[in-house]
Scaffold this motif. Structure first.
Motif, PDB file in Angstrom:
ATOM      1  N   GLN A  61       9.586   6.880  -7.816  1.00 44.57           N
ATOM      2  CA  GLN A  61      10.996   6.735  -8.190  1.00 44.57           C
ATOM      3  C   GLN A  61      11.845   7.878  -7.648  1.00 44.57           C
ATOM      4  O   GLN A  61      12.986   7.663  -7.218  1.00 44.57           O
ATOM      5  CB  GLN A  61      11.120   6.642  -9.712  1.00 44.57           C
ATOM      6  CG  GLN A  61      10.568   5.339 -10.272  1.00 44.57           C
ATOM      7  CD  GLN A  61      10.612   5.277 -11.794  1.00 44.57           C
ATOM      8  OE1 GLN A  61      10.893   6.278 -12.469  1.00 44.57           O
ATOM      9  NE2 GLN A  61      10.315   4.118 -12.338  1.00 44.57           N
ATOM     10  N   LYS A  62      11.288   9.073  -7.627  1.00 44.41           N
ATOM     11  CA  LYS A  62      12.021  10.209  -7.061  1.00 44.41           C
ATOM     12  C   LYS A  62      12.272   9.999  -5.574  1.00 44.41           C
ATOM     13  O   LYS A  62      13.376  10.233  -5.059  1.00 44.41           O
ATOM     14  CB  LYS A  62      11.228  11.496  -7.289  1.00 44.41           C
ATOM     15  CG  LYS A  62      11.907  12.753  -6.751  1.00 44.41           C
ATOM     16  CD  LYS A  62      11.057  13.991  -6.991  1.00 44.41           C
ATOM     17  CE  LYS A  62      11.727  15.244  -6.413  1.00 44.41           C
ATOM     18  NZ  LYS A  62      10.885  16.453  -6.609  1.00 44.41           N
TER      19      LYS A  62
ATOM     20  N   PHE B 278       0.839  -1.206   0.000  1.00 43.34           N
ATOM     21  CA  PHE B 278       0.000   0.000   0.000  1.00 43.34           C
ATOM     22  C   PHE B 278       0.872   1.253   0.000  1.00 43.34           C
ATOM     23  O   PHE B 278       0.617   2.194  -0.756  1.00 43.34           O
ATOM     24  CB  PHE B 278      -0.923   0.010   1.219  1.00 43.34           C
ATOM     25  CG  PHE B 278      -1.766   1.249   1.300  1.00 43.34           C
ATOM     26  CD1 PHE B 278      -2.899   1.379   0.525  1.00 43.34           C
ATOM     27  CD2 PHE B 278      -1.406   2.304   2.131  1.00 43.34           C
ATOM     28  CE1 PHE B 278      -3.677   2.533   0.579  1.00 43.34           C
ATOM     29  CE2 PHE B 278      -2.167   3.460   2.190  1.00 43.34           C
ATOM     30  CZ  PHE B 278      -3.309   3.577   1.411  1.00 43.34           C
ATOM     31  N   ALA B 279       1.878   1.287   0.855  1.00 43.77           N
ATOM     32  CA  ALA B 279       2.747   2.462   0.939  1.00 43.77           C
ATOM     33  C   ALA B 279       3.400   2.749  -0.406  1.00 43.77           C
ATOM     34  O   ALA B 279       3.446   3.901  -0.848  1.00 43.77           O
ATOM     35  CB  ALA B 279       3.810   2.260   2.015  1.00 43.77           C
ATOM     36  N   GLU B 280       3.884   1.728  -1.060  1.00 46.66           N
ATOM     37  CA  GLU B 280       4.633   1.946  -2.294  1.00 46.66           C
ATOM     38  C   GLU B 280       3.737   2.137  -3.511  1.00 46.66           C
ATOM     39  O   GLU B 280       3.994   3.014  -4.341  1.00 46.66           O
ATOM     40  CB  GLU B 280       5.603   0.790  -2.503  1.00 46.66           C
ATOM     41  CG  GLU B 280       6.659   0.727  -1.392  1.00 46.66           C
ATOM     42  CD  GLU B 280       7.778  -0.251  -1.634  1.00 46.66           C
ATOM     43  OE1 GLU B 280       8.848  -0.088  -1.023  1.00 46.66           O
ATOM     44  OE2 GLU B 280       7.599  -1.174  -2.448  1.00 46.66           O
ATOM     45  N   GLU B 281       2.669   1.340  -3.634  1.00 42.76           N
ATOM     46  CA  GLU B 281       1.851   1.381  -4.846  1.00 42.76           C
ATOM     47  C   GLU B 281       0.727   2.406  -4.789  1.00 42.76           C
ATOM     48  O   GLU B 281       0.284   2.895  -5.835  1.00 42.76           O
ATOM     49  CB  GLU B 281       1.282  -0.006  -5.127  1.00 42.76           C
ATOM     50  CG  GLU B 281       2.371  -1.032  -5.448  1.00 42.76           C
ATOM     51  CD  GLU B 281       1.799  -2.391  -5.836  1.00 42.76           C
ATOM     52  OE1 GLU B 281       0.546  -2.519  -5.933  1.00 42.76           O
ATOM     53  OE2 GLU B 281       2.607  -3.318  -6.045  1.00 42.76           O
TER      54      GLU B 281
ATOM     55  N   LEU C 140      -0.835   9.867 -18.302  1.00 41.89           N
ATOM     56  CA  LEU C 140      -0.090  10.868 -17.531  1.00 41.89           C
ATOM     57  C   LEU C 140      -0.218  10.605 -16.035  1.00 41.89           C
ATOM     58  O   LEU C 140       0.771  10.684 -15.295  1.00 41.89           O
ATOM     59  CB  LEU C 140      -0.619  12.266 -17.875  1.00 41.89           C
ATOM     60  CG  LEU C 140       0.122  13.456 -17.256  1.00 41.89           C
ATOM     61  CD1 LEU C 140       1.585  13.462 -17.670  1.00 41.89           C
ATOM     62  CD2 LEU C 140      -0.552  14.765 -17.664  1.00 41.89           C
ATOM     63  N   LEU C 141      -1.423  10.268 -15.577  1.00 40.05           N
ATOM     64  CA  LEU C 141      -1.618   9.976 -14.155  1.00 40.05           C
ATOM     65  C   LEU C 141      -0.795   8.766 -13.728  1.00 40.05           C
ATOM     66  O   LEU C 141      -0.193   8.750 -12.647  1.00 40.05           O
ATOM     67  CB  LEU C 141      -3.104   9.735 -13.861  1.00 40.05           C
ATOM     68  CG  LEU C 141      -4.012  10.961 -13.945  1.00 40.05           C
ATOM     69  CD1 LEU C 141      -5.481  10.560 -13.878  1.00 40.05           C
ATOM     70  CD2 LEU C 141      -3.687  11.971 -12.844  1.00 40.05           C
ATOM     71  N   GLY C 142      -0.737   7.755 -14.586  1.00 41.59           N
ATOM     72  CA  GLY C 142       0.086   6.588 -14.286  1.00 41.59           C
ATOM     73  C   GLY C 142       1.560   6.941 -14.220  1.00 41.59           C
ATOM     74  O   GLY C 142       2.296   6.436 -13.351  1.00 41.59           O
ATOM     75  N   ASP C 143       1.988   7.829 -15.102  1.00 39.38           N
ATOM     76  CA  ASP C 143       3.393   8.250 -15.117  1.00 39.38           C
ATOM     77  C   ASP C 143       3.732   9.061 -13.868  1.00 39.38           C
ATOM     78  O   ASP C 143       4.808   8.883 -13.279  1.00 39.38           O
ATOM     79  CB  ASP C 143       3.674   9.083 -16.369  1.00 39.38           C
ATOM     80  CG  ASP C 143       5.154   9.423 -16.510  1.00 39.38           C
ATOM     81  OD1 ASP C 143       5.965   8.486 -16.633  1.00 39.38           O
ATOM     82  OD2 ASP C 143       5.492  10.619 -16.457  1.00 39.38           O
ATOM     83  N   ILE C 144       2.818   9.941 -13.460  1.00 40.62           N
ATOM     84  CA  ILE C 144       3.053  10.736 -12.249  1.00 40.62           C
ATOM     85  C   ILE C 144       3.173   9.821 -11.037  1.00 40.62           C
ATOM     86  O   ILE C 144       4.072   9.982 -10.200  1.00 40.62           O
ATOM     87  CB  ILE C 144       1.920  11.767 -12.048  1.00 40.62           C
ATOM     88  CG1 ILE C 144       1.965  12.828 -13.149  1.00 40.62           C
ATOM     89  CG2 ILE C 144       2.026  12.425 -10.671  1.00 40.62           C
ATOM     90  CD1 ILE C 144       0.755  13.753 -13.165  1.00 40.62           C
ATOM     91  N   GLN C 145       2.270   8.847 -10.935  1.00 42.37           N
ATOM     92  CA  GLN C 145       2.321   7.899  -9.817  1.00 42.37           C
ATOM     93  C   GLN C 145       3.682   7.201  -9.758  1.00 42.37           C
ATOM     94  O   GLN C 145       4.291   7.067  -8.694  1.00 42.37           O
ATOM     95  CB  GLN C 145       1.199   6.862  -9.976  1.00 42.37           C
ATOM     96  CG  GLN C 145       1.074   5.881  -8.829  1.00 42.37           C
ATOM     97  CD  GLN C 145       0.353   6.447  -7.614  1.00 42.37           C
ATOM     98  OE1 GLN C 145      -0.544   7.271  -7.747  1.00 42.37           O
ATOM     99  NE2 GLN C 145       0.735   5.992  -6.424  1.00 42.37           N
TER     100      GLN C 145
END
Length: 491
Positions: free
Chosen positions: A408-409, A197-200, A398-403
């Motif tokens: 990753q950052k 949950f924390a990561e995804e 775009l929403l998937g990429d932001i997630q």
């Protein structure tokens, strides 16, 4: 709006406190140490609840509810448990008020003293295990997998919104099993649920591990945890799962008849995460302009701001974007069309930037002529002009990429702030300067653990799960150590 925030580099704590209030997440209440969670903040918590609740139910758990009040005698039954919470308990002693005889106001009615004081639950192990004694008779009643969404009270003297408040919201799971192995597997399963949950969902990378005996939950045999790294280099415990052995079963006489007809004590776990996750979310991703929210938890994933002069232009924009709004909602994307005439577009841009809305669309008369729309992403503040036709598919990607990108950052930041040291001088220098997790050897004694804490304010955040053999010498005492553990200053 966001430009008025204190910069993180100037005063991280002040930045956090300002952001929680200015982004309309929460505020202090008239009750010392307690907070009011505002609608926008609660909407994020509801998304957290929904995500976790589904994961609990997918792993076989059911929700129930237990009393807010716990008889004082219940806490006395498990010695280490009561010792762990005694200093944080709020106690109810009377059940009635009355008007003062001198007319000065309301006073406690001294004749209405409770025969036994009630504790406002700091956690529910004791009341739940008293209940389980009635529910569990046979191996056929096991496993018993129960979760509760509730509030708890721990009387904190130094509080901070979401991170540490006298009352907070959480979920607490309490399970009973026929064997030790099943209970340990349950505690490890929940640790995986929390980490996933924390990561995804939250986009927060975590390290899985176990606590030292000195840091374990009161009454636990083993405490599993996930630890996250905040942008100021401090760690935050984001969730815990406890293997309780048979301690509570013995304290409350919870037994069952096994398949051979013999009576045994059950094996137990408990586990929980709280509104502290809101603090982790804010401090992991947000910047000097305001919140940065992962799309999976954002109450508003897309906001559309019209740029117009006069009602005629606004109506033309409204007609053009209405089908876009419908198609986005058909993709289960939450979208808001902000046509308020009380605020100018610049104000709205700042407002949604401060509130961390992942994607902002701006549409003006020229866009209508060209069949385009300006798209701005919150995480990088980058803008692009995109064709309005079929834009819903672009936004979904775009929403998937932001997630993915915000995770990753945060992961890159965390990895850059794990420092391996071999001497105490290095240890102290990193803790005082760079911060983050310090990977170092420890001799395994509570005395050394406490001494390091007193001297550096750093604590052992966790012993990483399945630590690889790496024999060395304790940084503080020089005594043998089989593997490294992670230290950090923490919230």
């Amino acid at each position: 709006m966001g430009k008025n925030l204190t910069k993180r580099s100037e005063d991280y704590s002040k930045w956090y406190n300002e952001l929680v209030v200015k982004a309309d997440l929460a505020e202090n209440s008239g009750v010392r140490g307690c907070m009011v969670i505002k609608p926008y903040g609660y909407a994020i918590w509801e998304k957290m609840q929904a995500g976790l609740d589904k994961m609990f139910k997918d792993t076989g758990h059911q929700n129930a509810y237990f009393p807010l009040f716990i008889p004082k005698s219940y806490l006395s039954k498990e010695a280490s448990h009561v010792e762990g919470f005694a200093k944080e308990c709020a106690v109810v002693t009377h059940y009635r008020l009355k008007n003062a005889e001198d007319g000065s106001g309301i006073v406690v009615d001294e004749d209405a003293k409770l025969e036994e004081e009630l504790i406002v639950r700091p956690t529910s192990e004791t009341i739940i295990w008293d209940t389980y004694r009635k529910w569990i008779q046979s191996y056929r009643d096991l496993p018993l997998l129960i979760n509760q969404w509730a509030n708890v009270v721990r009387w904190e003297m130094r509080t901070r919104l979401f991170l540490r408040t006298a009352e907070f919201l959480w979920q607490e799971g309490h399970t009973a099993h026929a064997t030790e192995a099943e209970a340990i597997a349950e505690a490890e399963t929940i640790l995986d649920v929390y980490a996933t949950f924390a990561e995804e969902h939250m986009g927060v990378p975590v390290i899985r591990g176990t606590k030292t005996p000195g840091e374990r939950f009161a009454g636990a045999v083993e405490t599993y945890c996930i630890e996250a790294m905040m942008q100021d280099g401090k760690a935050l415990q984001a969730g815990t799962s406890h293997f309780l052995g048979q301690n509570f079963a013995k304290a409350f006489d919870v037994t069952f008849d096994n398949k051979e007809g013999q009576q045994e004590y059950v094996w137990a776990t408990s586990w929980g995460v709280s509104t502290r996750l809101m603090g982790a979310l804010i401090m992991t991703h947000s910047d000097d302009n305001g919140l940065v929210l992962p799309p999976r938890l954002a109450p508003i994933q897309v906001v559309i701001v019209p740029i117009y002069r006069g009602e005629e232009q606004l109506e033309a924009i409204r007609q053009a974007v209405t089908p876009v709004v419908k198609r986005l909602r058909d993709l289960d994307i939450s979208v808001k069309f902000d046509d308020r005439d009380t605020h100018k577009p610049g104000f709205k841009f700042n407002e949604y930037e401060l509130k961390g809305v992942p994607v902002r669309l701006a549409v003006g008369p020229r866009d209508l002529e060209n069949g385009t729309v300006e798209v701005a992403r919150r995480d990088t503040l980058q803008k692009e002009v995109v064709a309005m036709e079929g834009i819903e598919n672009h936004i979904k990607e775009l929403l998937g990429d932001i997630q993915q990108q915000i995770f990753q950052k945060a992961e890159a930041f965390r990895e850059a702030h794990i420092t391996e040291v071999d001497t105490y001088e290095e240890f102290k220098a990193v803790i005082k300067g760079k911060g983050g997790f310090v990977s170092a050897h420890w001799d395994g004694t509570p005395e050394t653990e406490e001494r390091i804490k007193e001297e550096t304010k750093a604590t052992i955040r966790c012993i990483p799960l399945d630590p690889k053999p790496d024999p060395g010498s304790c940084v503080r005492t020089g005594k043998p150590s089989p593997y490294r553990v992670l230290f950090a200053k923490a919230y």
